[in-house]
Motif scaffolding. Structure first.
Motif, PDB file in Angstrom:
ATOM      1  N   ILE A   1     -43.412  87.792 -56.673  1.00 21.15           N
ATOM      2  CA  ILE A   1     -42.388  87.738 -57.723  1.00 21.15           C
ATOM      3  C   ILE A   1     -41.437  86.563 -57.054  1.00 21.15           C
ATOM      4  O   ILE A   1     -41.025  85.714 -57.569  1.00 21.15           O
ATOM      5  CB  ILE A   1     -41.638  88.946 -57.693  1.00 21.15           C
ATOM      6  CG1 ILE A   1     -42.434  90.039 -58.310  1.00 21.15           C
ATOM      7  CG2 ILE A   1     -40.407  88.741 -58.514  1.00 21.15           C
ATOM      8  CD1 ILE A   1     -42.002  91.346 -58.386  1.00 21.15           C
ATOM      9  N   ARG A   2     -41.280  86.430 -55.674  1.00 15.99           N
ATOM     10  CA  ARG A   2     -40.395  85.586 -55.078  1.00 15.99           C
ATOM     11  C   ARG A   2     -40.874  84.115 -55.249  1.00 15.99           C
ATOM     12  O   ARG A   2     -40.074  83.402 -55.816  1.00 15.99           O
ATOM     13  CB  ARG A   2     -39.916  85.815 -53.539  1.00 15.99           C
ATOM     14  CG  ARG A   2     -39.134  85.004 -52.766  1.00 15.99           C
ATOM     15  CD  ARG A   2     -38.966  85.106 -51.578  1.00 15.99           C
ATOM     16  NE  ARG A   2     -40.175  84.543 -51.011  1.00 15.99           N
ATOM     17  CZ  ARG A   2     -40.314  83.307 -50.632  1.00 15.99           C
ATOM     18  NH1 ARG A   2     -39.426  82.403 -50.969  1.00 15.99           N
ATOM     19  NH2 ARG A   2     -41.510  82.810 -49.940  1.00 15.99           N
ATOM     20  N   LEU A   3     -42.226  83.987 -55.182  1.00 11.00           N
ATOM     21  CA  LEU A   3     -42.834  82.778 -55.115  1.00 11.00           C
ATOM     22  C   LEU A   3     -42.878  82.262 -56.787  1.00 11.00           C
ATOM     23  O   LEU A   3     -42.724  81.008 -57.152  1.00 11.00           O
ATOM     24  CB  LEU A   3     -44.098  82.703 -54.468  1.00 11.00           C
ATOM     25  CG  LEU A   3     -44.290  83.039 -53.042  1.00 11.00           C
ATOM     26  CD1 LEU A   3     -45.804  83.174 -52.633  1.00 11.00           C
ATOM     27  CD2 LEU A   3     -43.599  81.742 -52.556  1.00 11.00           C
TER      28      LEU A   3
ATOM     29  N   MET B   1     -44.963  89.420 -63.615  1.00  7.88           N
ATOM     30  CA  MET B   1     -44.669  88.299 -62.810  1.00  7.88           C
ATOM     31  C   MET B   1     -45.493  88.072 -61.724  1.00  7.88           C
ATOM     32  O   MET B   1     -46.137  87.116 -61.633  1.00  7.88           O
ATOM     33  CB  MET B   1     -42.964  88.074 -62.424  1.00  7.88           C
ATOM     34  CG  MET B   1     -42.149  87.952 -63.548  1.00  7.88           C
ATOM     35  SD  MET B   1     -40.403  87.745 -62.713  1.00  7.88           S
ATOM     36  CE  MET B   1     -40.040  89.232 -62.357  1.00  7.88           C
ATOM     37  N   ALA B   2     -45.641  89.299 -61.049  1.00 10.36           N
ATOM     38  CA  ALA B   2     -46.559  89.359 -59.692  1.00 10.36           C
ATOM     39  C   ALA B   2     -47.843  88.896 -60.215  1.00 10.36           C
ATOM     40  O   ALA B   2     -48.553  87.996 -59.497  1.00 10.36           O
ATOM     41  CB  ALA B   2     -46.360  90.559 -58.999  1.00 10.36           C
ATOM     42  N   ASN B   3     -48.314  89.782 -61.296  1.00 11.84           N
ATOM     43  CA  ASN B   3     -49.580  89.497 -61.781  1.00 11.84           C
ATOM     44  C   ASN B   3     -49.928  87.990 -62.167  1.00 11.84           C
ATOM     45  O   ASN B   3     -51.150  87.351 -61.862  1.00 11.84           O
ATOM     46  CB  ASN B   3     -50.136  90.469 -62.677  1.00 11.84           C
ATOM     47  CG  ASN B   3     -50.215  91.885 -62.134  1.00 11.84           C
ATOM     48  OD1 ASN B   3     -50.335  92.190 -61.088  1.00 11.84           O
ATOM     49  ND2 ASN B   3     -50.432  92.645 -63.041  1.00 11.84           N
ATOM     50  N   GLU B   4     -49.028  87.338 -62.777  1.00  9.58           N
ATOM     51  CA  GLU B   4     -49.148  85.987 -63.249  1.00  9.58           C
ATOM     52  C   GLU B   4     -49.427  85.120 -62.224  1.00  9.58           C
ATOM     53  O   GLU B   4     -50.336  84.271 -62.026  1.00  9.58           O
ATOM     54  CB  GLU B   4     -48.087  85.533 -64.040  1.00  9.58           C
ATOM     55  CG  GLU B   4     -48.319  84.141 -64.863  1.00  9.58           C
ATOM     56  CD  GLU B   4     -47.173  83.719 -65.649  1.00  9.58           C
ATOM     57  OE1 GLU B   4     -47.164  82.604 -66.284  1.00  9.58           O
ATOM     58  OE2 GLU B   4     -46.598  84.602 -66.307  1.00  9.58           O
ATOM     59  N   TYR B   5     -48.513  85.176 -61.172  1.00  7.62           N
ATOM     60  CA  TYR B   5     -48.669  84.458 -59.990  1.00  7.62           C
ATOM     61  C   TYR B   5     -49.876  84.749 -59.145  1.00  7.62           C
ATOM     62  O   TYR B   5     -50.532  83.799 -58.472  1.00  7.62           O
ATOM     63  CB  TYR B   5     -47.452  84.503 -59.026  1.00  7.62           C
ATOM     64  CG  TYR B   5     -47.282  83.543 -57.948  1.00  7.62           C
ATOM     65  CD1 TYR B   5     -46.730  82.316 -58.214  1.00  7.62           C
ATOM     66  CD2 TYR B   5     -47.629  83.770 -56.715  1.00  7.62           C
ATOM     67  CE1 TYR B   5     -46.823  81.260 -57.383  1.00  7.62           C
ATOM     68  CE2 TYR B   5     -47.500  82.623 -55.532  1.00  7.62           C
ATOM     69  CZ  TYR B   5     -47.210  81.330 -56.131  1.00  7.62           C
ATOM     70  OH  TYR B   5     -47.241  80.440 -55.099  1.00  7.62           O
TER      71      TYR B   5
END
Length: 266
Positions: free
Chosen positions: A182-184, A240-244
């Motif tokens: 999420i941060r990235l 968000m996490a999954n997309e990145y």
């Protein structure tokens, strides 16, 4: 009358003490056997005889027992103490123990209430899932509620791969990686950057550790975050996490010249 005369002045029989202090004769006999409260005297006929001092000590024992002290604590630690400071110190220790018990009971109540919610949502009786939920609640796994969405194959896979200690460690690492993703994502770190690919390598190793080489598990992992009825904020973060993760893994697999998701479908 003869029975009363058999009791010396200033003494009471065990029955009289039991009635006076609202305890059973058996309790007083037990205290005597344990060396906690022995009678001051024994009559010629073998009857236990108590004095007012014994009654005061019994009152002390019953009061401390009410506070939660064990008979062993009272026998070995409390009764011999003579100064207020010594007694106060032991009482403070017992207060800490009571607080600890309250915390345990409060946590048990929380687990019961959360499990009840999960049971109602599952709309089925599945004691294996109940047990898994309880274990994850005790592990403080905030994703415990996902268990109800897993099929039997996925749950059996998890049970066979992880025990409580390794499961806790895995979930801690997984949560940290999700937060890092999420941060990235928010920082817009390019998927093909050194930082992005370093993250992809670590993430893929974690996924490989989870699947244990069973590629059929990959498609099931992809479904996490798509369950209906999940918390909207959690879904947003998961998206968000999954997309990145998807972006960096696409680059990672492209460079390796493999596509494990297609292999898993095959």
């Amino acid at each position: 009358m003869e029975k009363q005369r058999a009791v010396p002045k200033g003494f009471m029989t065990i029955g009289e003490v039991a009635k006076k202090m609202n305890v059973t004769v058996r309790t007083l006999q037990h205290y005597d056997r344990e060396g906690l409260l022995s009678p001051s005297s024994i009559s010629e006929g073998g009857r236990r005889l108590y004095t007012d001092k014994d009654v005061i000590r019994l009152h002390q024992i019953l009061s401390l027992k009410q506070l939660g002290f064990s008979l062993q604590d009272i026998k070995n630690r409390l009764i011999p103490l003579d100064t207020p400071d010594e007694v106060a110190d032991v009482l403070a220790q017992q207060a800490d123990e009571v607080r600890r018990k309250i915390e345990i009971l409060s946590e048990s109540l929380r687990e019961l209430e959360l499990l009840r919610e999960e049971v109602l949502q599952m709309q089925e009786v599945d004691f294996k899932k109940y047990a898994d939920i309880i274990v994850n609640l005790q592990m403080d796994n905030e994703y415990y509620w996902l268990i109800k969405h897993f099929d039997d194959q996925t749950l059996e896979h998890i049970r066979s791969r992880f025990d409580r200690e390794s499961g806790t460690d895995f979930m801690n690492r997984f949560q940290k990686l999700q937060e890092e993703a999420i941060r990235l994502y928010i920082a817009k770190v390019p998927a093909d950057s050194e930082q992005g690919q370093h993250f992809a390598e670590i993430y893929w190793k974690m996924i490989t550790e989870f699947t244990g080489g069973d590629l059929s598990m990959l498609s099931k992992l992809v479904e996490i975050g798509k369950f209906e009825g999940t918390d909207p904020k959690w879904q947003e973060k998961q998206a968000m996490a999954n997309e990145y993760v998807g972006q960096v893994l696409d680059v990672y697999f492209s460079r390796l010249g493999v596509n494990p998701f297609q292999e898993g479908d095959a």
